[in-house]
Write a protein that holds these residues in place. Structure first.
Motif, short mmCIF file in Angstrom:
data_model
loop_
_atom_site.label_atom_id
_atom_site.label_comp_id
_atom_site.label_asym_id
_atom_site.label_seq_id
_atom_site.Cartn_x
_atom_site.Cartn_y
_atom_site.Cartn_z
N LYS A 124 -5.20 9.39 -60.23
CA LYS A 124 -6.57 9.22 -59.74
C LYS A 124 -6.67 9.58 -58.26
CE LYS A 124 -8.05 5.63 -62.99
NZ LYS A 124 -8.44 4.19 -63.14
N GLU A 125 -5.69 9.16 -57.48
CA GLU A 125 -5.71 9.46 -56.05
C GLU A 125 -5.58 10.96 -55.79
OE1 GLU A 125 -2.84 7.18 -53.93
OE2 GLU A 125 -3.99 5.31 -54.10
N ASP A 126 -4.77 11.63 -56.60
CA ASP A 126 -4.55 13.06 -56.40
C ASP A 126 -5.86 13.85 -56.47
OD1 ASP A 126 -1.90 12.58 -56.12
OD2 ASP A 126 -1.31 13.31 -58.10
N ARG A 127 -6.80 13.37 -57.26
CA ARG A 127 -8.09 14.06 -57.39
C ARG A 127 -8.86 14.06 -56.08
NH1 ARG A 127 -10.69 11.71 -62.93
NH2 ARG A 127 -12.32 13.17 -62.33
N GLN A 128 -8.56 13.10 -55.22
CA GLN A 128 -9.30 12.95 -53.96
C GLN A 128 -8.53 13.50 -52.76
OE1 GLN A 128 -10.95 8.82 -53.69
NE2 GLN A 128 -9.83 8.54 -55.60
N ILE A 129 -7.34 14.05 -52.99
CA ILE A 129 -6.50 14.54 -51.90
C ILE A 129 -6.56 16.07 -51.86
CG2 ILE A 129 -4.15 14.70 -51.01
CD1 ILE A 129 -3.62 11.96 -52.25
N ALA A 130 -6.93 16.60 -50.70
CA ALA A 130 -6.94 18.05 -50.54
C ALA A 130 -5.55 18.57 -50.17
CB ALA A 130 -7.93 18.46 -49.45
N LEU A 131 -4.81 17.77 -49.40
CA LEU A 131 -3.56 18.27 -48.85
C LEU A 131 -2.73 17.12 -48.31
CD1 LEU A 131 -1.92 20.79 -47.76
CD2 LEU A 131 -3.27 20.56 -45.67
N ARG A 132 -1.41 17.23 -48.48
CA ARG A 132 -0.47 16.34 -47.80
C ARG A 132 0.25 17.17 -46.73
NH1 ARG A 132 0.19 11.41 -50.14
NH2 ARG A 132 -0.35 11.19 -52.36
N VAL A 133 0.28 16.65 -45.52
CA VAL A 133 0.94 17.34 -44.41
C VAL A 133 2.07 16.46 -43.88
CG1 VAL A 133 0.66 18.39 -42.14
CG2 VAL A 133 -1.23 18.45 -43.78
N PHE A 134 3.25 17.04 -43.77
CA PHE A 134 4.42 16.33 -43.23
C PHE A 134 4.86 17.01 -41.94
CE2 PHE A 134 4.36 15.53 -47.75
CZ PHE A 134 4.67 14.19 -47.86
N VAL A 135 4.83 16.27 -40.85
CA VAL A 135 5.33 16.76 -39.56
C VAL A 135 6.73 16.19 -39.37
CG1 VAL A 135 5.02 16.76 -37.07
CG2 VAL A 135 3.02 16.93 -38.57
N LEU A 136 7.72 17.07 -39.27
CA LEU A 136 9.12 16.68 -39.29
C LEU A 136 9.72 16.83 -37.89
CD1 LEU A 136 10.10 18.59 -42.56
CD2 LEU A 136 9.22 16.24 -42.35
N ASP A 137 10.11 15.71 -37.32
CA ASP A 137 10.68 15.68 -35.98
C ASP A 137 12.10 16.23 -36.01
OD1 ASP A 137 11.66 15.11 -33.49
OD2 ASP A 137 11.04 13.00 -33.47
N ASN A 138 12.29 17.38 -35.38
CA ASN A 138 13.64 17.94 -35.25
C ASN A 138 14.03 18.04 -33.77
OD1 ASN A 138 11.76 20.01 -34.75
ND2 ASN A 138 13.23 21.62 -35.30
N SER A 139 13.58 17.05 -32.99
CA SER A 139 13.93 17.01 -31.56
C SER A 139 15.42 16.75 -31.39
CB SER A 139 13.11 15.93 -30.86
OG SER A 139 13.35 14.66 -31.42
#
Length: 460
Positions: A124-139
């Protein structure tokens, strides 16, 4: 074998078939569905005639295949394909807007060992999600060797020591595999990409869209990017958020954007070849991101440094933002237990759901306070309720009895707190949470009744 591939869709209990043309050399959909029953999919060489294009851009999804096995729970109705919503720079397809797609997603989550209740919630939640964004810290600080990676061992797991970057990398690949199988579009962005001024897919960021191209190849491309991009540079979270915000504001279609920031340190920028504190810029951009986009933000910490943990927890406490701060699996399991919700096993799956963000407020409250009886009942439905079960009772005694009936048939799960395979619910702790222990019932008795009971007890 040529660049054109005909993809055949069928539905065992429906009444339609379809044909799509995929340009495998570009990984993009170029043909429309053709309503003609076919016996098999065939491959054509480059000279095959193509139907009119659906749209342009790598982000336009198009379903190319479907599982034709009987659904063990649902009958799938005949439906029409969802519409494509075209933004300024990218097209977010509102896939997940049909009953057929919902049931397919439920089955996909169940195939990944999710209980029916959780599977239905996530679909049900997937229907309301346009996009998942993951910012990955590689400092540079992610090279520190105090991380932990959970690895599958048979039906259980084993925790292994690692660098912080290896922990972040493993988390990203788990999310990629999980969302690929569920059919959720994702982006993975390196915090310090090789070429930030001219970002290139596969080098600086990776896009995983299960409805455009081959997800196995997309996950492999992400893995290659992560293994060739080691720790380097500062932690420019504010700068990265600013770029993401301006881009997504041009592309958003109104549905929710789920942003997960996986980091191990305080925000910094580089000035005169030195890392300089940039916390205020990050807080400003975090506010701007939440204020200009329909979003939910998760900050997943890959560190035990007290100053870093305190900084992000303070943001969560003081800023009125749709935000959740998470530790690793074991650390979060401890917090959930200490908050009075240790009556269920805090599993890698529950942690993974929280890492990606959820609309369900209970996931956010798990490590904040003990659940009330109605909240316990709802969460237990996610874990134990079957397709033919009635809603769980909201009265403590009846709820406990229902769980005791269903628990013996529930498969055991890995508990992040104990590091062992256990039943999904701890009955002893659940009794305490529901006030059903002998001591709890005595404490709940009115004073007058309690004095009457005491008078009946023998005096030694």
């Amino acid at each position: 074998p040529g660049p054109w591939i005909v993809a055949f869709e069928t539905l065992s209990k429906g009444s339609w078939n379809s044909l799509s043309l995929l340009d495998s050399s570009k990984s993009s959909l170029v043909g429309q569905h053709c309503p003609a029953p076919l016996a098999m999919a065939k491959s054509f060489r480059g000279g095959a005639a193509a139907a009119p294009a659906l749209s342009t851009g790598h982000s336009v999804p198009g379903a190319l295949s479907s599982d034709d096995e009987d659904n063990p729970i649902y009958e799938l109705p005949q439906t029409v394909e969802p519409k494509v919503v075209v933004g300024t720079a990218v097209a977010f397809k509102n896939y997940g807007a049909t009953e057929r797609d919902h049931f397919s997603r439920v089955r996909a989550y169940q195939a990944m060992e999710a209980p029916l209740g959780l599977s239905n919630l996530l679909a049900k939640e997937d229907r309301q999600i346009a996009l998942r964004v993951f910012v990955l810290d590689n400092s540079g600080s992610t090279a520190a060797p105090d991380g932990h990676v959970l690895m599958r061992k048979g039906k259980s797991y084993e925790s292994h020591c690692s660098t912080r970057w290896e922990e972040i990398r493993a988390m990203a690949l788990e999310q990629a595999s999980w969302n690929a199988k569920a059919g959720v579009r994702c982006e993975f962005h390196l915090l310090n990409p090789p070429c930030p001024q001219k970002p290139e897919e596969g080098r600086d960021f990776a896009v995983l869209d299960p409805l455009v191209g081959n997800v196995t190849c997309q996950v492999a491309q992400l893995e290659q990017m992560l293994y060739t991009s080691g720790p380097r540079g500062p932690t420019p979270l504010g700068e990265r958020l600013s770029r993401l915000r301006h881009r997504l504001m041009q592309e958003a279609d109104g549905r929710r954007i789920m942003l997960s920031i996986v980091t191990d340190g305080l925000p910094t920028i580089e000035r005169n070849h030195q890392a300089v504190n940039d916390t205020q810029s990050f807080i400003h951009e975090l506010r701007a991101f939440a204020g200009s986009l329909n979003c939910f933000v998760v900050i997943r910490l890959a560190t035990d440094d007290d100053a870093t943990v305190d900084f992000y927890n303070k943001i969560d406490e003081e800023l009125e933002l749709p935000l959740d701060i998470l530790d690793d699996l074991n650390g979060e399991a401890k917090e959930v237990s200490e908050s009075g919700n240790g009556w269920f096993a805090y599993t890698p799956m529950i942690h993974r759901i929280r890492e990606g963000g959820s609309f369900e407020k209970l996931f956010d409250l798990l490590d904040e306070r003990p659940f009330q009886v109605a909240e316990i009942a709802t969460f237990l439905e996610y874990l134990l309720r079957g397709p033919k079960d009635d809603p769980f009772p909201r009265k403590p005694k009846e709820l406990l009895e229902r769980v005791q009936q269903l628990l013996p048939a529930a498969p055991w799960v890995y508990d992040g707190l104990s590091g062992k395979m256990v039943p999904p619910v701890n009955i002893k702790k659940l009794k305490k949470a529901l006030g059903q222990t002998t001591l709890s019932r005595v404490k709940a008795m009115p004073a007058k009744a309690l004095r009457a009971v005491c008078r009946l007890l023998p005096v030694s």
